[in-house]
Scaffold this active site. Structure first.
Site, mmCIF file in Angstrom:
data_model
loop_
_atom_site.group_PDB
_atom_site.id
_atom_site.type_symbol
_atom_site.label_atom_id
_atom_site.label_comp_id
_atom_site.label_asym_id
_atom_site.label_seq_id
_atom_site.Cartn_x
_atom_site.Cartn_y
_atom_site.Cartn_z
ATOM 1 N N GLY A 203 7.530 82.954 -25.433
ATOM 2 C CA GLY A 203 7.414 83.302 -24.086
ATOM 3 C C GLY A 203 5.722 85.033 -24.058
ATOM 4 O O GLY A 203 6.521 85.363 -25.490
ATOM 5 N N ASN A 204 6.067 85.251 -22.786
ATOM 6 C CA ASN A 204 5.353 86.739 -23.768
ATOM 7 C C ASN A 204 5.767 87.312 -22.021
ATOM 8 O O ASN A 204 6.308 86.572 -21.078
ATOM 9 C CB ASN A 204 4.464 86.808 -23.984
ATOM 10 N N HIS A 205 5.530 88.461 -22.028
ATOM 11 C CA HIS A 205 5.836 89.342 -21.194
ATOM 12 C C HIS A 205 5.215 89.869 -19.678
ATOM 13 O O HIS A 205 5.045 90.569 -18.928
ATOM 14 C CB HIS A 205 5.661 90.801 -21.481
ATOM 15 N N ALA B 231 -0.874 84.588 -18.649
ATOM 16 C CA ALA B 231 -0.672 84.232 -20.150
ATOM 17 C C ALA B 231 -0.325 83.570 -21.272
ATOM 18 O O ALA B 231 1.297 83.475 -21.355
ATOM 19 C CB ALA B 231 -0.045 85.808 -20.566
#
Ligand code: C5P
Length: 404
Positions: free
Chosen positions: A212-214, A280
């Protein structure tokens, strides 16, 4: 759906022969879906009955400060009435009533409600021509306008006195159209269907782990809120975030993976006027998801990765009349890279934010963007709250709708 749907309108009726047209005003407003609360003066009751108006509005008509209920007086709360309304319309506004409005006299419920109202107040004068043009009456009208009330000017024509001239109340259809225009100006995106994606996507490695990402989703949620507040019907397709949105114009579709986000976008795309891709999306996904949790005792696993679908590119390929806006989060050569994406993904605009700028991008409450459009000068903004950035993006979107 009419822009008047669910709008709360206080209709103040004062004593003038033009009051006979107020049932038509009430009827047109109710037919458009508005909630109409009538407040009338004693003098108005001589021209039109409360029964007619309560039958048309489905609400009891209020005429005095108190109601007698089996000898128990009940107070009609003019303060809460004034707070309840989205707009107040005083029609007809007789010379007497508008003089009292201009001088803060409050000797009936209509006037007390007017003085308590926090919403915009429209007033439609109606009287004989000499009364209308009398300097004292004109002074009162001017004073009301100077105080921020909105004048619906009297028109010229035959008057009840048999004379002809200025003093006729504007026609009901026109008055309703003026209210519609007012609400439209407050909701420039009304009638537009806007899809916004937000947050990260999670691509599962096994039942407990993911790539995943932030992304916090804050930018996408701020965009959804801004669009809804300006009247758009919004579908917010959101990856996993802590975000919460309660605006009635927003329906949230919760997704986890890029594939689910793509499917959710495709489901609604044909029927969409604009899509803003603020999510995102994870760029890579494991080629296989392990069915059971991968045991660490088995040593360090090697993951085989494949690209996720490029949602925006696919939407760009299938674009018809939709306005398509992407986001680009760059760490270097932000503008040049974003310009390339604008063309390669067949977008109408791209919002660029650079991680090189302090306070911009993931997790922050602020963002610093540039807005790039094909064949237009880039517009660069200073660091702002994400809510303010969302308003700037909506301003661009409105111009794009106007120009399309
Ligand atoms: O190519 P890049 O990821 O920099 O492009 C950013 C834009 O493309 C963003 O609007 C993002 O939401 C979108 N995107 C997408 N699908 C992906 C990756 C990015 O729609 N797989």
């Amino acid at each position: 759906m009419s822009i008047l749907h669910d709008k709360r309108i206080l209709l103040g009726i004062s004593g003038s022969i033009a009051a006979y047209k107020t049932p038509t005003i009430a009827r047109l407003l109710v037919k458009a879906g508005a909630k109409v609360q009538v407040v009338m003066t004693d003098a108005a009751k001589g021209f039109v009955t409360p029964l007619t108006l309560s039958t048309l509005t489905y609400l009891e008509v209020l005429t005095s400060f108190t109601q007698e209920d089996n000898d128990n007086a009940v107070w009609n709360n003019h303060v809460s009435l004034g707070l309840w309304a989205d707009v107040m319309l005083v029609a007809p506004a007789s010379a007497n009533t508008l003089a009292k409005m201009a001088t803060a006299a409050a000797d009936n419920l209509l006037l007390a409600t007017y003085l308590s109202a926090k919403c915009p107040v429209f007033f439609a004068p109606a009287m004989d021509l000499d009364m209308h043009k009398h300097p004292a009456n004109q002074d009162n009208i001017n004073r009301l306008v100077a105080n921020g009330n909105i004048l619906i000017p009297a028109t010229s024509g035959p008057l009840a006195s048999g004379l002809e001239g200025e003093g006729r109340m504007e026609e009901p259809e026109q008055i309703v159209a003026i209210l519609e225009d007012y609400f439209k100006s407050k909701s420039p995106l009304s009638g537009k269907k806007i899809v916004i994606t937000a947050g990260p996507t999670y691509e599962p490695i096994d039942p407990v782990r993911f790539i995943g990402n932030h992304s916090s989703g804050k930018m996408g949620y701020a965009l959804a809120n801004a669009a809804a507040q300006q009247g758009a019907d919004v579908i917010l397709i959101s990856g996993p975030t802590a975000g919460n949105i309660t605006h009635p114009n927003v329906s949230v579709v919760a997704v986890t993976t890029a594939a689910q986000m793509l499917a959710a976008c495709m489901d609604v795309y044909t029927n969409t006027d604009a899509l803003i891709m603020a999510a995102a999306v994870a760029d890579f996904q494991p080629t296989e998801k392990a069915q059971q949790k991968i045991k660490k005792q088995a040593g360090i696993p090697s993951l085989s990765l494949a690209p996720t679908p490029d949602i925006l590119s696919k939407l760009g390929e299938g674009k018809k009349n939709q306005i398509l806006i992407g986001f680009a989060l760059e760490t270097q050569d932000a503008l040049a890279n974003a310009q390339k994406k604008l063309a390669s993904k067949n977008l109408d605009a791209i919002v660029v934010n650079s991680l090189a700028d302090d306070g911009a991008g993931f997790g922050h409450d602020t963002n610093k963007i540039s807005f790039l459009q094909t064949n237009k000068e880039a517009v660069h903004y200073t660091l702002k709250s994400k809510q303010e950035v969302a308003l700037d993006v909506m301003d661009h979107l409105k111009t794009m709708f106007d120009e399309s």
